[in-house]
Design an enzyme around this catalytic site. Structure first.
Site, PDB file in Angstrom:
ATOM      1  N   GLU A  17       0.836  -1.200   0.000  1.00 18.61           N
ATOM      2  CA  GLU A  17       0.000   0.000   0.000  1.00 18.61           C
ATOM      3  C   GLU A  17       0.868   1.245   0.000  1.00 18.61           C
ATOM      4  O   GLU A  17       2.002   1.231   0.485  1.00 18.61           O
ATOM      5  CB  GLU A  17      -0.912   0.005   1.237  1.00 18.61           C
ATOM      6  CG  GLU A  17      -1.883   1.180   1.271  1.00 18.61           C
ATOM      7  CD  GLU A  17      -2.946   1.044   2.353  1.00 18.61           C
ATOM      8  OE1 GLU A  17      -3.863   1.882   2.387  1.00 18.61           O
ATOM      9  OE2 GLU A  17      -2.867   0.090   3.157  1.00 18.61           O
ATOM     10  N   ASN A  31     -12.350  -1.286  -1.129  1.00 22.32           N
ATOM     11  CA  ASN A  31     -11.640  -1.820   0.033  1.00 22.32           C
ATOM     12  C   ASN A  31     -12.320  -1.344   1.306  1.00 22.32           C
ATOM     13  O   ASN A  31     -12.637  -0.162   1.447  1.00 22.32           O
ATOM     14  CB  ASN A  31     -10.182  -1.334   0.037  1.00 22.32           C
ATOM     15  CG  ASN A  31      -9.494  -1.612   1.362  1.00 22.32           C
ATOM     16  OD1 ASN A  31      -9.091  -2.739   1.633  1.00 22.32           O
ATOM     17  ND2 ASN A  31      -9.367  -0.589   2.202  1.00 22.32           N
ATOM     18  N   GLU A  32     -12.549  -2.263   2.218  1.00 22.10           N
ATOM     19  CA  GLU A  32     -13.155  -1.939   3.510  1.00 22.10           C
ATOM     20  C   GLU A  32     -14.304  -0.939   3.356  1.00 22.10           C
ATOM     21  O   GLU A  32     -14.333   0.129   3.972  1.00 22.10           O
ATOM     22  CB  GLU A  32     -12.096  -1.427   4.493  1.00 22.10           C
ATOM     23  CG  GLU A  32     -11.084  -2.507   4.849  1.00 22.10           C
ATOM     24  CD  GLU A  32     -10.132  -2.140   5.976  1.00 22.10           C
ATOM     25  OE1 GLU A  32     -10.182  -0.996   6.478  1.00 22.10           O
ATOM     26  OE2 GLU A  32      -9.326  -3.010   6.367  1.00 22.10           O
ATOM     27  N   TYR A  74      -6.701  -8.720  11.683  1.00 22.48           N
ATOM     28  CA  TYR A  74      -5.377  -8.468  12.234  1.00 22.48           C
ATOM     29  C   TYR A  74      -5.280  -9.055  13.638  1.00 22.48           C
ATOM     30  O   TYR A  74      -6.266  -9.069  14.385  1.00 22.48           O
ATOM     31  CB  TYR A  74      -5.090  -6.967  12.278  1.00 22.48           C
ATOM     32  CG  TYR A  74      -4.838  -6.369  10.918  1.00 22.48           C
ATOM     33  CD1 TYR A  74      -3.571  -6.405  10.338  1.00 22.48           C
ATOM     34  CD2 TYR A  74      -5.868  -5.771  10.200  1.00 22.48           C
ATOM     35  CE1 TYR A  74      -3.334  -5.864   9.087  1.00 22.48           C
ATOM     36  CE2 TYR A  74      -5.641  -5.222   8.938  1.00 22.48           C
ATOM     37  CZ  TYR A  74      -4.374  -5.275   8.390  1.00 22.48           C
ATOM     38  OH  TYR A  74      -4.143  -4.740   7.140  1.00 22.48           O
ATOM     39  N   GLU A  77      -6.043  -9.068   3.819  1.00 22.24           N
ATOM     40  CA  GLU A  77      -5.256  -8.341   4.819  1.00 22.24           C
ATOM     41  C   GLU A  77      -5.228  -9.170   6.088  1.00 22.24           C
ATOM     42  O   GLU A  77      -6.264  -9.460   6.676  1.00 22.24           O
ATOM     43  CB  GLU A  77      -5.830  -6.950   5.112  1.00 22.24           C
ATOM     44  CG  GLU A  77      -5.656  -5.953   3.973  1.00 22.24           C
ATOM     45  CD  GLU A  77      -6.048  -4.522   4.354  1.00 22.24           C
ATOM     46  OE1 GLU A  77      -5.942  -4.163   5.549  1.00 22.24           O
ATOM     47  OE2 GLU A  77      -6.470  -3.786   3.454  1.00 22.24           O
ATOM     48  N   GLN A  97       2.297  -5.862   5.775  1.00 23.00           N
ATOM     49  CA  GLN A  97       2.519  -5.548   4.368  1.00 23.00           C
ATOM     50  C   GLN A  97       3.937  -5.934   3.980  1.00 23.00           C
ATOM     51  O   GLN A  97       4.704  -6.389   4.820  1.00 23.00           O
ATOM     52  CB  GLN A  97       2.265  -4.080   4.108  1.00 23.00           C
ATOM     53  CG  GLN A  97       0.796  -3.692   4.277  1.00 23.00           C
ATOM     54  CD  GLN A  97       0.519  -2.256   3.835  1.00 23.00           C
ATOM     55  OE1 GLN A  97       1.322  -1.582   3.215  1.00 23.00           O
ATOM     56  NE2 GLN A  97      -0.652  -1.782   4.211  1.00 23.00           N
TER      57      GLN A  97
END
Length: 520
Positions: free
Chosen positions: A53, A201-202, A270, A325, A374
């Protein structure tokens, strides 16, 4: 107190542990049975994907140093050492340009003569001004150099249907059209034939704070105009999926989006215990470590429960669950820009990576793509850079050891894991996955996340094997990490302690270790 390891000799361990006020290590025997099945799925190589990103120094200063750099050897501005490291890692796909950044990114600003490109303020990550010198051509050419398929995240938050349709045409159409004409004017004759596309995204958060019902309708509209332009590889559209345990989001998407418009549904998770206080990436005690492992193991439940919902609407499993992610997220390192999400990478992160990848492998029937967050300098990075310096993290080494599973046939394993208990947390201490590749080699990846116990593992292989070899990643403390002063403090070494006898394999699984075995 630092964590313990079998780096000490077994003779000294009891004395050492008693001096620390702890009990002597007790090895437990784990009986593991490999259960090959013709019905078992192939572990899609795309499970081992990565994420780049526009965030902190992931792109600028990480991948890209600019075409005028004289400090770091590069190819068209992309670091040569990064290219070589990622080629060795065999990364199958790379997601770009975001993340939250994707829904503020207008791709047309990043093509054409670089001196004429407008700047952009990265409002999500640090408020820095970027010059758009790294754009579509730079990213797609990078993917070609490292042998990875590109995964482009489209802007539906602040973009338009026409803008995304134009991007598809620009990178994929080989005929005569306004976009293919513009691509050729910008120096690229043949299309890149990009297969993987994220539709936003999201969307539940930074992508627009949409309801699932609203996003499902938006997805249907955008997906309709994303033509594959007659390519031999059909375009693969991925819907912006749920955050962790938001099962309603997945339910609404699967119910409201026709399967002929949908190839993948994303999931983000996460390993964060407390979003308000994520904790240090370097300093942590055993209770904090246990909590990190609890949210790591939560991935098992999330994959299983989201898959159940998808099975209800897609019993033939045509739609992939794309965990695009995942990883550990801690507080930024002191003294760094808090918007850059820079953290260190320790043996604790190696545990996170090994357990998570085993979960994905074991659910390969539905999980067919994933992206670690990432790649460079951000969150659970596999590479860290500082000017001309570059180092590989413990997470890099786990992913490199595990790449033997890519496109191999899953071998289901049956065993009862011993428990790791700290405070309120009672967790499986051992994680295992196995596969057989096209050459007939069997690979078994094992993680013992217990920092103080050795476990004896007895494997029933189901058939006679002639040889075994392996590698192990382990260090004296879970806090150990690679720094620019000691870039190879943590790295894999040969593991020669597995004993093979006909159909049986036995080994001692050291504390806080990751092992990958190869049998023939």
């Amino acid at each position: 107190m630092s964590f313990l390891s079998t780096a000490f000799s077994r003779q000294l361990l009891p004395v050492f542990l008693l001096s620390m006020g702890m009990t002597t290590l007790q090895a437990q025997t784990i009986n593991v049975r490999l259960q090959p099945s013709p019905e078992a799925p192939v572990i899609d190589k795309h499970i081992y994907g990565h994420f780049a990103e526009h965030l902190g120094t992931c792109i600028y200063g990480g991948f890209y140093v600019g075409e005028k750099s004289t400090l770091v050897p590069h190819t068209e501005g992309v670091r040569n050492d990064v290219i070589e490291a990622l080629k060795k890692l065999k990364i199958p796909n790379l997601r770009w340009p975001g993340g939250c950044f994707a829904d503020t990114y207008h791709w047309k600003d990043g093509v054409g003569p670089k001196e004429k490109r407008p700047t952009i303020v990265n409002q999500w990550w640090g408020g820095v001004t970027e010059d758009n010198s790294f754009g579509t051509h730079d990213f797609l050419n990078l993917c070609e150099r490292i042998g990875a398929e590109p995964y482009l995240a489209g802007n539906i938050g602040s973009g338009t249907v026409q803008e995304l349709a134009d991007w598809v045409q620009y990178v994929n159409f080989n005929g005569v059209s306004p976009m293919s004409k513009w691509r050729r004017e910008n120096g690229r004759d043949k299309p890149w034939n990009v297969r993987y596309w994220g539709v936003g995204n999201e969307a539940w958060g930074c992508g627009g704070h949409m309801t699932p019902e609203y996003y499902a309708n938006e997805y249907r509209k955008y997906a309709t105009f994303m033509s594959d332009w007659g390519n031999s590889s059909k375009i693969f559209r991925i819907a912006s999926g749920a955050s962790s345990g938001d099962y309603k989001w997945t339910e609404v998407l699967m119910k409201n989006i026709p399967l002929n418009l949908l190839e993948g549904v994303a999931l983000h998770h996460y390993a964060v215990v407390d979003w308000n206080k994520k904790g240090s990436s370097l300093e942590f005690n055993e209770e904090e470590y246990a909590a990190n492992m609890r949210v790591t193991w939560q991935m098992e439940e999330l994959v299983r429960e989201h898959s159940k919902i998808m099975d209800k609407y897609d019993p033939k499993k045509k739609v992939a669950l794309v965990v695009d992610e995942w990883g550990a997220w801690y507080d930024p390192l002191p003294g760094t820009n808090p918007g850059f999400l820079q953290q260190q990478n320790t043996m604790r992160d190696a545990m996170v990576a090994g357990i998570t990848l085993n979960i994905f492998n074991n659910h390969a029937d539905r999980v067919r793509m994933a992206n670690l967050a990432q790649t460079i300098n951000v969150l659970q990075a596999v590479i860290l850079t500082d000017k001309e310096k570059l180092l590989l993290t413990p997470t890099y080494h786990v992913m490199e050891m595990y790449n033997v599973h890519q496109d191999a046939k899953l071998i289901p394993v049956d065993f009862k894991a011993p428990l790791f208990i700290r405070g309120k947390d009672s967790l499986p201490a051992v994680s295992i996955s196995a596969s057989v590749d096209k050459a007939g080699k069997t690979h078994i990846s094992l993680v013992n996340m217990d920092p103080s116990k050795i476990h004896t593992v007895q494997l029933d292989l189901g058939k006679a094997m002639k040889s075994v070899s392996g590698r192990i990643l382990q260090s004296a403390s879970l806090k150990d990490h690679n720094s620019f002063e000691q870039p190879e403090k943590v790295k894999p070494r040969a593991f020669n302690d597995a004993k093979l006898k006909d159909k049986q394999l036995s080994l001692q699984l050291p504390a806080a270790s990751v092992i990958v075995l190869e049998l023939q």
